[in-house]
Design a protein around this motif. Structure first.
Motif, PDB file in Angstrom:
ATOM      1  N   PRO A  25      38.509  65.529  44.414  1.00  0.00           N
ATOM      2  CA  PRO A  25      38.414  64.234  44.137  1.00  0.00           C
ATOM      3  C   PRO A  25      36.742  64.167  43.922  1.00  0.00           C
ATOM      4  O   PRO A  25      37.038  62.955  42.571  1.00  0.00           O
ATOM      5  CB  PRO A  25      38.208  62.939  45.390  1.00  0.00           C
ATOM      6  N   VAL A  26      35.656  64.734  43.734  1.00  0.00           N
ATOM      7  CA  VAL A  26      34.553  64.796  43.095  1.00  0.00           C
ATOM      8  C   VAL A  26      35.045  64.836  41.453  1.00  0.00           C
ATOM      9  O   VAL A  26      34.651  63.911  41.020  1.00  0.00           O
ATOM     10  CB  VAL A  26      33.753  65.605  44.125  1.00  0.00           C
ATOM     11  N   ILE A  27      35.132  66.112  41.317  1.00  0.00           N
ATOM     12  CA  ILE A  27      35.414  66.643  39.751  1.00  0.00           C
ATOM     13  C   ILE A  27      36.316  65.121  38.941  1.00  0.00           C
ATOM     14  O   ILE A  27      36.002  65.179  38.249  1.00  0.00           O
ATOM     15  CB  ILE A  27      35.389  67.682  40.126  1.00  0.00           C
ATOM     16  N   GLY A  28      37.724  64.890  39.726  1.00  0.00           N
ATOM     17  CA  GLY A  28      38.197  64.416  39.179  1.00  0.00           C
ATOM     18  C   GLY A  28      37.572  62.817  38.894  1.00  0.00           C
ATOM     19  O   GLY A  28      38.411  62.067  37.956  1.00  0.00           O
ATOM     20  N   LEU A  29      37.475  62.307  40.002  1.00  0.00           N
ATOM     21  CA  LEU A  29      36.235  61.071  39.505  1.00  0.00           C
ATOM     22  C   LEU A  29      35.741  61.157  38.350  1.00  0.00           C
ATOM     23  O   LEU A  29      35.998  59.851  37.297  1.00  0.00           O
ATOM     24  CB  LEU A  29      36.142  60.313  40.884  1.00  0.00           C
ATOM     25  N   VAL A  30      35.039  62.493  38.598  1.00  0.00           N
ATOM     26  CA  VAL A  30      33.764  62.330  37.886  1.00  0.00           C
ATOM     27  C   VAL A  30      34.404  62.278  35.792  1.00  0.00           C
ATOM     28  O   VAL A  30      33.788  62.237  35.152  1.00  0.00           O
ATOM     29  CB  VAL A  30      32.614  63.840  37.718  1.00  0.00           C
ATOM     30  N   PHE A  31      35.158  63.243  36.216  1.00  0.00           N
ATOM     31  CA  PHE A  31      36.071  63.431  34.678  1.00  0.00           C
ATOM     32  C   PHE A  31      37.437  62.225  33.966  1.00  0.00           C
ATOM     33  O   PHE A  31      37.584  62.235  33.124  1.00  0.00           O
ATOM     34  CB  PHE A  31      36.727  64.263  34.240  1.00  0.00           C
ATOM     35  N   ALA A  32      37.508  60.767  35.374  1.00  0.00           N
ATOM     36  CA  ALA A  32      38.291  60.630  35.262  1.00  0.00           C
ATOM     37  C   ALA A  32      37.731  59.334  34.117  1.00  0.00           C
ATOM     38  O   ALA A  32      38.721  58.636  33.426  1.00  0.00           O
ATOM     39  CB  ALA A  32      38.493  59.498  35.722  1.00  0.00           C
ATOM     40  N   PRO A  33      36.834  58.674  33.569  1.00  0.00           N
ATOM     41  CA  PRO A  33      36.870  58.369  31.716  1.00  0.00           C
ATOM     42  C   PRO A  33      37.429  59.197  31.005  1.00  0.00           C
ATOM     43  O   PRO A  33      37.772  57.895  29.941  1.00  0.00           O
ATOM     44  CB  PRO A  33      34.975  57.602  32.363  1.00  0.00           C
ATOM     45  N   TRP A  34      37.058  60.202  30.757  1.00  0.00           N
ATOM     46  CA  TRP A  34      37.814  60.870  29.741  1.00  0.00           C
ATOM     47  C   TRP A  34      38.970  60.909  29.636  1.00  0.00           C
ATOM     48  O   TRP A  34      39.517  61.027  28.333  1.00  0.00           O
ATOM     49  CB  TRP A  34      36.604  62.358  29.663  1.00  0.00           C
ATOM     50  N   ALA A  35      39.488  61.557  30.848  1.00  0.00           N
ATOM     51  CA  ALA A  35      40.540  62.018  30.866  1.00  0.00           C
ATOM     52  C   ALA A  35      42.053  60.718  30.991  1.00  0.00           C
ATOM     53  O   ALA A  35      42.532  60.881  30.482  1.00  0.00           O
ATOM     54  CB  ALA A  35      40.972  62.833  32.587  1.00  0.00           C
TER      55      ALA A  35
END
Length: 249
Positions: A25-35
């Protein structure tokens, strides 16, 4: 492995498993705005997470990862052996534009499900597999899906090393209707990273992209060749990891 060594490896495995699920979830949330606005961003996020797992596996539990053969870069069907979560990450990271055919239930998994949607993966209803395949083929033909490498697990689920399970006809249907080369993929990852449980064993986890099967074979001929090639090569790779597939009954 002695009792003390096993206990130490189990504790290391517990810490490893705990941190990879924490980092998801840490990496997923960090990239979420771009993804959310870029499929490329979603891919880079998933590959970043996978590489984190590979790196931590190498020094926390002693699992090295190796990709053999030539991963395809064009539009193709990939039919892979599936033994654990590790082979998913290794195959995905090796390809430029991978997308999976997967169980519909995965869409409801936190983080993984959301990124599967962003990557345009194909969710299959287990009770309606034929209809799902027909829809996927129609989407590809109409250009609704981005070109890339479509990955199917021909046995439909994770298979424990040494256990025999039938190859499902869906792979043959896709091979016929897409009229694309099919790249078989063999693996031994289940020997080191079992499909269930905490324990992880040191060694070299391998996925191997094999020679493509050209389009145009009759379905039954294709399925027989695919199963023979993947099973034989996977048995050989498991043998490299110290596992005897013929010793499991």
């Amino acid at each position: 492995m002695s009792g003390i060594a096993f206990a130490i490896q189990w504790v290391r495995s517990l810490l490893f498993v705990g941190q990879i699920y924490l980092m998801m979830p840490v990496i997923g949330l960090v990239f979420a705005p771009w993804a959310m606005f870029s499929r490329n961003g979603a891919r880079i996020c998933c590959k970043t997470y996978s590489r984190w797992v590979f790196w931590t596996a190498s020094w926390m539990v002693g699992i090295k990862t190796e990709v053999r053969g030539t991963p395809p870069t064009g539009e193709t069907l990939i039919a892979s052996k599936h033994q654990s979560f590790l082979d998913i990450m290794m195959i995905f990271t090796a390809l430029p534009a991978a997308k999976f055919i997967m169980k519909k239930e995965i869409l409801w998994t936190p983080i993984i499900g959301q990124y599967a949607r962003l990557l345009n993966c194909v969710a299959v209803d287990r009770g309606k597999r034929g209809a799902a395949i027909e829809k996927m083929v129609a989407d590809v033909a109409s250009g609704q899906q981005e070109a890339g490498q479509l990955i199917i697990y021909s046995q439909g689920t994770r298979i424990k090393p040494g256990v025999k399970a039938p190859y499902k006809v869906g792979t043959g249907v896709l091979y016929e209707q897409l009229n694309q080369p099919c790249v078989p993929v063999a693996t031994n990852v289940g020997v080191l990273w079992p499909r269930k449980g905490i324990m992880r064993y040191p060694g070299v986890a391998i996925v191997e992209f094999m020679e493509p099967i050209a389009p145009g074979l009759r379905r039954d001929v294709f399925m027989a060749k695919l199963e023979h090639d993947v099973e034989a090569r996977s048995d050989a790779l498991m043998g490299e990891a110290g596992f005897d597939p013929d010793g499991v009954h």
